[in-house]
Enzyme design. Structure first.
Site, short mmCIF file in Angstrom:
data_model
loop_
_atom_site.label_atom_id
_atom_site.label_comp_id
_atom_site.label_asym_id
_atom_site.label_seq_id
_atom_site.Cartn_x
_atom_site.Cartn_y
_atom_site.Cartn_z
N CYS A 96 4.54 10.98 9.71
CA CYS A 96 5.76 10.18 9.84
C CYS A 96 6.98 11.08 9.94
O CYS A 96 7.88 10.86 10.77
CB CYS A 96 5.91 9.24 8.64
SG CYS A 96 4.51 8.12 8.40
N CYS B 292 0.25 -23.44 -27.58
CA CYS B 292 1.65 -23.87 -27.57
C CYS B 292 1.82 -25.15 -26.74
O CYS B 292 1.52 -25.17 -25.53
CB CYS B 292 2.53 -22.76 -27.03
SG CYS B 292 4.20 -23.26 -26.59
N CYS C 71 4.59 10.75 4.10
CA CYS C 71 3.60 10.96 5.17
C CYS C 71 4.05 12.08 6.11
O CYS C 71 5.12 12.00 6.74
CB CYS C 71 3.41 9.66 5.94
SG CYS C 71 2.54 9.85 7.51
N CYS D 232 4.24 -24.78 -23.79
CA CYS D 232 3.60 -24.03 -22.70
C CYS D 232 2.70 -24.94 -21.89
O CYS D 232 2.67 -24.89 -20.65
CB CYS D 232 2.78 -22.87 -23.26
SG CYS D 232 3.72 -21.70 -24.27
#
Length: 591
Positions: free
Chosen positions: A508, A378, A505, A381
């Site tokens: 956590c 193209c 977690c 492009c």
């Protein structure tokens, strides 16, 4: 003539007189030492002096060792170094006690720092042979196997050299059967015998595959952590799942069934309280002084960390569920960190996307992705390519990725492409991605303005020096995003403690309340801020996160904040003490 014959006979009788024993220990001196070496292929000798306290402490252990090693063909002797100084000097006995193992008359050093019966016994058996031993009779084979925890017998008469294989497996003893009659009557090339595996295992392949055979077939599913197994786990460095329990007991049998499902990824270990050395080896790894009952240990060789969980139900189903949960808890942060590290980010270049990586790099990436779908043939492009590269270079912002797809080779489902080039912005909004097509002119300014309208101001060129500001500490945990991280953490006047976490977690979640408590307790301290960042949704290039939770203290006072990692107890009190010890402000007025 008769006189000389009588003299010679007398000398022979004297030279082969009975060596005296005390408590099963040969009493050796310069006069009979060589005789003992000639008569006993495996002779363990202790050099001692009467005034040595450690020698006296070791005496009963040495007597027990002699009794235990007798059935393995070992004989133990001792030399009083004060009475046989030249003999002690000849064998380099300079400290006492000194132990020497004589194997077919050749001296080998022996550990002198232990009065442990188990350690001395184990070491004696491990060093009763060299790496490779030639065997002539069935009696020699039987004794070889009796002395070896893991042994490989070679029956095939060929030129294959075992040297390289033995170097790969230094914990394994190799025996070459040279008796032609024993060779002919045996149906296999190689046989591996491990005392913790019920039956011998045979191998009839080429020597090139022998090393792999030993690695995969030569060990039990559940280790008891004898010295050979310890050397194996130290070499492989697979994660360990450990339990306290009786070897060959009910728990051990259940673990064998479970371990088979993890054979390629995780090593299972059962630590028998009665086996002193096995306990000491596992305690050395997990850095704990006692292996607790009803506890599952996960030891990660990569991080050198141990994670535990407890259990009450030791049924197979319950144990497997607890093991799966523990493995997931430990490995999920690592997998997530590895996944995030593989994701493309805005770094000044145009990233190539394919059908294979599109979903991961676009829809599973927490960043915004601006994608050009093109065809190599193209012309439009080709004209756009340098402008698109300039856009990537000028933006150079972590959270905006510039990418392209060769649509002729990579058809992406559910992405409508009607012509080339087609440009889409995949915008991250919360936990979802929205798609918006760019329909403006294909200029640098046009695409830049489009991104600014949809994503906020995008800086390009030289960045302005940040203006440091004071953010009010309201006693709450500040939520950080990719957008506000620099403002709150890097460009504020205060020190900032940041918790990087993942919502799934377990560790956590466990510290969440303590972290809120810390923020509340520091409400009146305007020199510090408490913040957190969900690393699965937001990221920053300012830090590198490999696991969760990761806590980093950003200490001000320099051009760039100093990052200090926190690696202690996750309590409000401990965290507050850490901040007090590391903060950059002595008193509030300094702000």
């Amino acid at each position: 003539m008769k006189f000389f014959l009588l003299l010679a006979l007398t000398l022979v009788i004297i030279s082969t007189e009975q060596i005296p024993e005390v408590d099963g220990i040969l009493q050796l001196s310069r006069r009979n030492f060589q005789q003992a070496l000639d008569e006993h292929p495996r002779l363990l000798v202790k050099f001692y002096i009467d005034t040595c306290g450690y020698c006296q402490k070791m005496k009963p252990v040495f007597i027990q060792l002699a009794q235990r090693l007798k059935e393995y063909g070992f004989v133990l002797g001792e030399v009083n170094a004060q009475e046989s100084k030249s003999l002690a000097a000849k064998h380099d006995a300079k400290a006492y006690p000194t132990l020497k193992l004589f194997r077919n008359g050749v001296s080998h050093d022996f550990p002198n720092s232990s009065d442990s019966l188990e350690m001395l016994f184990e070491f004696a058996l491990q060093h009763s042979y060299g790496p490779i031993t030639k065997l002539q009779t069935q009696e020699e084979i039987d004794l070889f196997l009796k002395r070896s925890n893991i042994a490989v017998l070679k029956y095939v008469n060929d030129q294959a050299d075992l040297s390289s294989v033995s170097l790969d497996h230094i914990q394994v003893r190799f025996g070459i059967v040279e008796n032609s009659q024993l060779q002919q009557g045996y149906p296999h090339k190689y046989t591996l015998i491990n005392k913790d595996i019920e039956k011998p295992i045979h191998y009839n392949g080429d020597i090139d595959g022998l090393s792999e055979f030993i690695s995969t077939k030569g060990y039990p599913l559940v280790f008891s952590l004898n010295e050979e197994e310890f050397m194996k786990v130290e070499s492989d460095k697979k994660p360990l799942i450990g339990f306290a329990g009786q070897k060959n007991g009910v728990l051990h049998k259940r673990l064998k069934y479970i371990a088979e499902q993890y054979a390629n990824s995780t090593r299972f270990v059962i630590i028998d309280p009665q086996l002193e050395l096995c306990n000491r080896r596992f305690e050395y790894l997990i850095k704990q002084s006692q292996v607790a009952q009803n506890t599952i240990y996960y030891y990660d060789y990569e991080t050198k960390k141990t994670t535990t969980t407890t259990f009450n139900d030791d049924s197979v189903g319950s144990l497997k569920k607890a093991i799966d949960s523990l493995i997931e808890e430990v490995t999920a942060p690592k997998r997530e960190a590895e996944r995030l590290a593989k994701l493309i980010k805005g770094d000044g270049q145009v990233h190539k996307l394919t059908k294979e990586n599109f979903i991961e790099q676009v829809f599973e990436n927490h960043r915004h992705i601006f994608v050009k779908f093109y065809a190599p043939w193209c012309g439009h492009c080709q004209s756009l390519a340098p402008t698109f590269e300039k856009l990537a270079q000028e933006l150079n912002r972590d959270d905006i990725v510039i990418a392209e797809v060769d649509h002729t080779a990579n058809q992406i489902d559910d992405i409508p492409i009607e012509g080339y080039p087609t440009l889409y912005l995949f915008k991250q909004e919360g936990d979802t991605k929205t798609r918006k097509e760019y329909e403006g002119d294909r200029s640098f300014q046009g695409m830049k303005a489009f991104l600014e309208r949809n994503l906020g101001k995008v800086e390009s060129g030289e960045k302005k020096q940040p203006e440091f500001s004071e953010i009010k500490n309201e006693g709450t945990v500040i939520s950080l995003t990719s957008e506000n991280f620099d403002h709150v953490v890097l460009n504020s006047k205060q020190d900032v403690l940041v918790k990087f976490f993942a919502p799934w977690c377990g560790h956590c979640k466990a510290m969440a309340e303590s972290y809120k408590e810390l923020a509340q307790n520091l409400k009146d301290n305007q020199n510090v801020l408490i913040a957190e960042m969900d690393w699965t949704t937001h990221q920053t290039s300012a830090v590198e996160i490999k696991g969760f939770p990761t806590l980093i203290f950003f200490k001000k006072g320099q051009d760039k904040p100093e990052q200090i990692k926190y690696q202690s107890a996750r309590t409000a009190e401990a965290l507050a003490k850490f901040i007090e010890d590391n903060n950059s402000f002595v008193k509030k007025e300094d702000l």
